[in-house]
Design an enzyme around this catalytic site. Structure first.
Site, mmCIF file in Angstrom:
data_model
loop_
_atom_site.group_PDB
_atom_site.id
_atom_site.type_symbol
_atom_site.label_atom_id
_atom_site.label_comp_id
_atom_site.label_asym_id
_atom_site.label_seq_id
_atom_site.Cartn_x
_atom_site.Cartn_y
_atom_site.Cartn_z
ATOM 1 N N TRP A 1 39.990 39.814 46.893
ATOM 2 C CA TRP A 1 39.674 39.935 45.464
ATOM 3 C C TRP A 1 39.920 41.252 45.383
ATOM 4 C CZ3 TRP A 1 35.571 42.244 42.415
ATOM 5 C CH2 TRP A 1 35.843 42.060 41.138
ATOM 6 N N GLU B 1 34.449 33.105 29.921
ATOM 7 C CA GLU B 1 34.824 33.315 31.356
ATOM 8 C C GLU B 1 35.717 32.198 31.959
ATOM 9 O OE1 GLU B 1 31.703 33.295 34.568
ATOM 10 O OE2 GLU B 1 30.353 32.487 33.088
ATOM 11 N N ASN C 1 35.071 43.029 53.717
ATOM 12 C CA ASN C 1 34.853 42.482 52.337
ATOM 13 C C ASN C 1 33.893 43.832 52.119
ATOM 14 O OD1 ASN C 1 33.888 41.586 50.124
ATOM 15 N ND2 ASN C 1 32.324 40.172 51.174
ATOM 16 N N GLY C 2 34.058 44.319 50.694
ATOM 17 C CA GLY C 2 33.367 45.550 50.591
ATOM 18 C C GLY C 2 34.412 46.794 49.992
ATOM 19 N N ARG D 1 35.766 32.983 46.486
ATOM 20 C CA ARG D 1 35.185 34.430 46.495
ATOM 21 C C ARG D 1 36.428 35.412 46.281
ATOM 22 N NH1 ARG D 1 30.402 35.089 49.686
ATOM 23 N NH2 ARG D 1 31.103 37.230 50.130
ATOM 24 N N GLU E 1 24.563 33.524 26.440
ATOM 25 C CA GLU E 1 25.034 33.051 27.707
ATOM 26 C C GLU E 1 26.132 31.781 27.517
ATOM 27 O OE1 GLU E 1 24.618 33.109 30.707
ATOM 28 O OE2 GLU E 1 25.511 30.959 31.548
ATOM 29 N N LYS F 1 29.816 31.730 28.846
ATOM 30 C CA LYS F 1 30.299 30.485 29.660
ATOM 31 C C LYS F 1 31.840 29.973 29.130
ATOM 32 C CE LYS F 1 28.329 29.793 33.077
ATOM 33 N NZ LYS F 1 27.898 30.955 33.027
ATOM 34 N N CYS G 1 35.402 39.322 48.704
ATOM 35 C CA CYS G 1 36.579 38.667 49.432
ATOM 36 C C CYS G 1 35.750 37.639 50.445
ATOM 37 C CB CYS G 1 37.048 39.483 50.152
ATOM 38 S SG CYS G 1 37.829 40.999 49.236
ATOM 39 N N LYS H 1 33.148 35.166 42.555
ATOM 40 C CA LYS H 1 32.040 34.497 42.391
ATOM 41 C C LYS H 1 30.629 35.446 42.491
ATOM 42 C CE LYS H 1 28.715 31.370 42.041
ATOM 43 N NZ LYS H 1 28.275 30.899 40.691
ATOM 44 N N HIS I 1 24.576 42.030 9.006
ATOM 45 C CA HIS I 1 24.618 43.585 9.074
ATOM 46 C C HIS I 1 25.814 43.831 9.630
ATOM 47 C CE1 HIS I 1 20.340 43.878 8.117
ATOM 48 N NE2 HIS I 1 20.127 42.821 8.903
#
Ligand code: AGP
Length: 605
Positions: free
Chosen positions: A73, A485, A99-100, A27, A478, A482, A2, A600, A501
């Site tokens: 968030w 997301e 935040n946390g 955030r 990667e 990208k 957050c 983020k 396979h």
């Protein structure tokens, strides 16, 4: 994760809080709120984006020059108005933002409920407010210390306390909090971009600091209640680092900042053809080094996978790469001859931080590769190499990853040289080539029009594959991440040799496959793999080095990238992968910088 902001000074707080929250919206943005201390404490909070909150503030307009704000968030409680911060205690003693994650909030909540406390939300944050209320003895700092002593988990808290209308208080553990020192005004924020427009002079709040802010200064207390020194640092970062500078999105800006991010990261480590790290390993450590663990999450994990190929081949040291959320719980075998490397843009990722602490507890030497200055992972590692990529705002990392790759090249060469496997001349040649990479990244950026054209062909796909071998394989993961997301198109990164396979059964007419083939030694095999998927109807987009022969006959689209030594290619090959994801997302009309469900930095488990 957050975003927290706070202000105390002579100006009206509400506009400053809103502006600060906008700079921290990356955030978390599922709800937001502010509290302003005037004649009384006014709390305004709304579900959704900052604009919703701004509309309500324009209607109510809370008057006051002291306040706190929060953009959320969600971790506990659905993203709605009742769970939005700030939260006030039942007796109005405290109003706070957090935040946390408080891991023992249920236990405390039950205890307080038995004392008659009534809760209005599902959040762990409200438990902090009610606990503070229950412990309040008229001294805000003492009450903060007593409150913190009961909390388990991570927190950064800013609060307004009854009877202290000309003060803001803050405390933190395992989450970032920065104080900006202005002229007759002070600012609080979770991250630097919210402070930079006002001041570069900052105090980085440390774990178990308990801080009282006034408009004429701050006082920092330790866990023993004694005053302690507050070292104000001047943060060398321009405001434009947190602005878009004419680009449509932060991600686009940050993709184009990669040459500079790479250069600014590696050049300080190279002096006259030799390598100097910003810290020293213990005497004899490299000689006895038996194993390297690289631990990270998401894109940072892909950097670790890339580093494995390079370090093992150059320095002949076994490298084990783990995702942090697995490493921390798998009872890793570590001792004093192990080097544990933690890769993290934010330096606050909960699983990576926990893995760092686990490794230290087991006696390993820990180093980190981190972008955010003074972040928790950076501060708690035995050694840190900062990536000088500047503030990375877009949720999808690009320039920080690029800079992390640069550090890995340097570290691999350093270890190879220290182990006597790379002579001075070879090292000089290698470092000279590393310094040419920014120009090659710039050239790779010229593939933007080509990738934009290709994006038109893939934007409506339901699923895609990224296949590659050797050092191209981590880039497949990667490139897939990208795309997933930010464009929300499902995809998989796969070892090209592994596809047959089982998973090749998913290849059907029109399935889009990105095939990366930059390793000359494996190109023939890659062409065979391309033919295998093409024979089953795949639409193949090949990414190969300039001058590669025979690829246009087997691929539908080809992206050529500049040539470099095998180990430096990831920094060049990753660019079209980033651009492909970016252009696809723009064509789909989604918010490139703030993808749904993401934040983020994931500072909770
Ligand atoms: C990458 O684009 C994602 N945003 C995510 O995977 C990220 O790399 C991961 O959460 C790790 O974050 P960190 O580097 O800040 O630790």
């Amino acid at each position: 994760m957050c975003g927290i902001v706070g202000y105390i000074g002579e100006k009206q707080a509400a506009p400053i809080l809103i502006e600060g929250l906008r700079r921290l919206e990356y955030r978390g943005y599922d709800s937001a709120g502010i509290a302003v201390s005037g004649q009384k404490v006014t709390v305004i909070k709304e579900k959704g984006r900052i604009d919703n909150l701004k509309a309500e503030i324009d209607r109510v307009y809370p008057v006051g020059t002291v306040g706190i704000g929060h953009t959320r968030w969600a971790t506990h409680g659905i993203p709605d108005r009742s769970n939005a911060h700030p939260h006030s205690s039942m007796n109005g003693i405290v109003t706070l933002v957090h935040n946390g994650i408080i891991e023992n909030y249920i236990e405390i909540k039950n205890e307080l409920a038995e004392k008659g406390y009534v809760f209005k939300s599902e959040t762990d944050t409200e438990v902090i407010a009610q606990l503070f209320d229950s412990l309040f003895n008229g001294n805000a700092v003492e009450t903060m210390i007593k409150t913190a002593a009961r909390l388990e988990g991570s927190y950064a808290v800013a609060m307004l306390v009854k009877g202290f209308s000309d003060k803001v208080f803050t405390m933190k553990k395992d989450n970032p909090m920065i104080i900006g020192a202005g002229d007759g005004e002070y600012f609080i924020a979770s991250d630097i971009p919210a402070i930079l427009p006002y001041t570069k002079d900052c105090y980085i709040v440390k774990d178990n600091d308990f801080v009282e802010l006034r408009k004429d200064g701050i006082t920092v207390y330790g866990i023993d209640g004694e005053e302690k020194a507050a070292d104000i640092n001047s943060i060398n970062m321009s405001v434009d680092a947190a602005q878009k500078n004419g680009y449509d999105y932060f991600m686009e800006k940050e993709i184009y900042e990669q040459p500079k991010a790479f250069h600014d990261t590696v050049s300080p480590l190279i002096k006259d053809g030799s390598i100097t790290l910003p810290f020293e390993f213990p005497k004899g450590f490299i000689k006895n080094l038996s194993r390297i663990h690289i631990v990270a999450c998401g894109s940072a994990y892909h950097v670790g996978m890339t580093a494995k190929y390079i370090i093992e081949d150059m320095a002949r040291i076994p490298v084990i790469v783990d995702i942090a959320s697995e490493f921390r719980y798998r009872n890793p075998i570590l001792n004093e001859n192990d080097l544990c490397i933690f890769v993290s843009q934010s330096g606050e990722t909960a699983d990576t931080l926990a893995s760092l602490r686990e490794s230290k507890a087991r006696g390993a030497f820990t180093m980190s590769i981190v972008n955010v200055l003074y972040s928790t992972i950076a501060r708690e590692s035995d050694g840190v190499i900062y990536t000088n990529a500047g503030a990375e705002i877009a949720v999808a990392t690009t320039k920080a990853l690029m800079a992390q790759l640069g550090v890995c090249y340097i570290l691999a060469a350093f270890l190879a040289h220290e182990k006597g496997l790379m002579g001075d001349d070879i090292l000089r040649n290698f470092t000279e080539e590393v310094l040419t990479v920014p120009e090659k990244i710039k050239k790779a950026l010229c593939s933007s029009d080509n990738t934009k054209e290709i994006a038109r062909h893939i934007k409506d796909r339901q699923s895609m594959f990224f296949i590659g071998r050797g050092i191209d394989y981590p880039l497949c993961l990667e490139g897939s991440l990208k795309l997933k997301e930010i464009s929300y198109i499902h995809s998989e990164g796969y070892g090209a040799g592994e596809l047959k396979h089982g998973t090749i059964s998913l290849i059907e007419n029109g399935t889009a496959v990105v095939a990366i083939g930059t390793d000359d030694a494996l190109l023939g095999k890659m062409i065979s793999n391309i033919k295998e998927v093409r024979a089953r109807g795949a639409y193949v987009i090949a990414i190969v080095k300039e001058g590669t022969k025979g690829i246009e006959e087997v691929a539908d689209k080809v992206i050529y990238v500049p040539c470099a030594s095998r180990y430096l290619m990831p920094s060049i090959t990753v660019v079209p992968l980033q651009l492909l994801a970016y252009h696809t997302t723009v064509l789909k009309g989604f918010d490139v910088d703030k993808p749904r469900n993401l934040a983020k930095s994931v500072t909770v488990e």
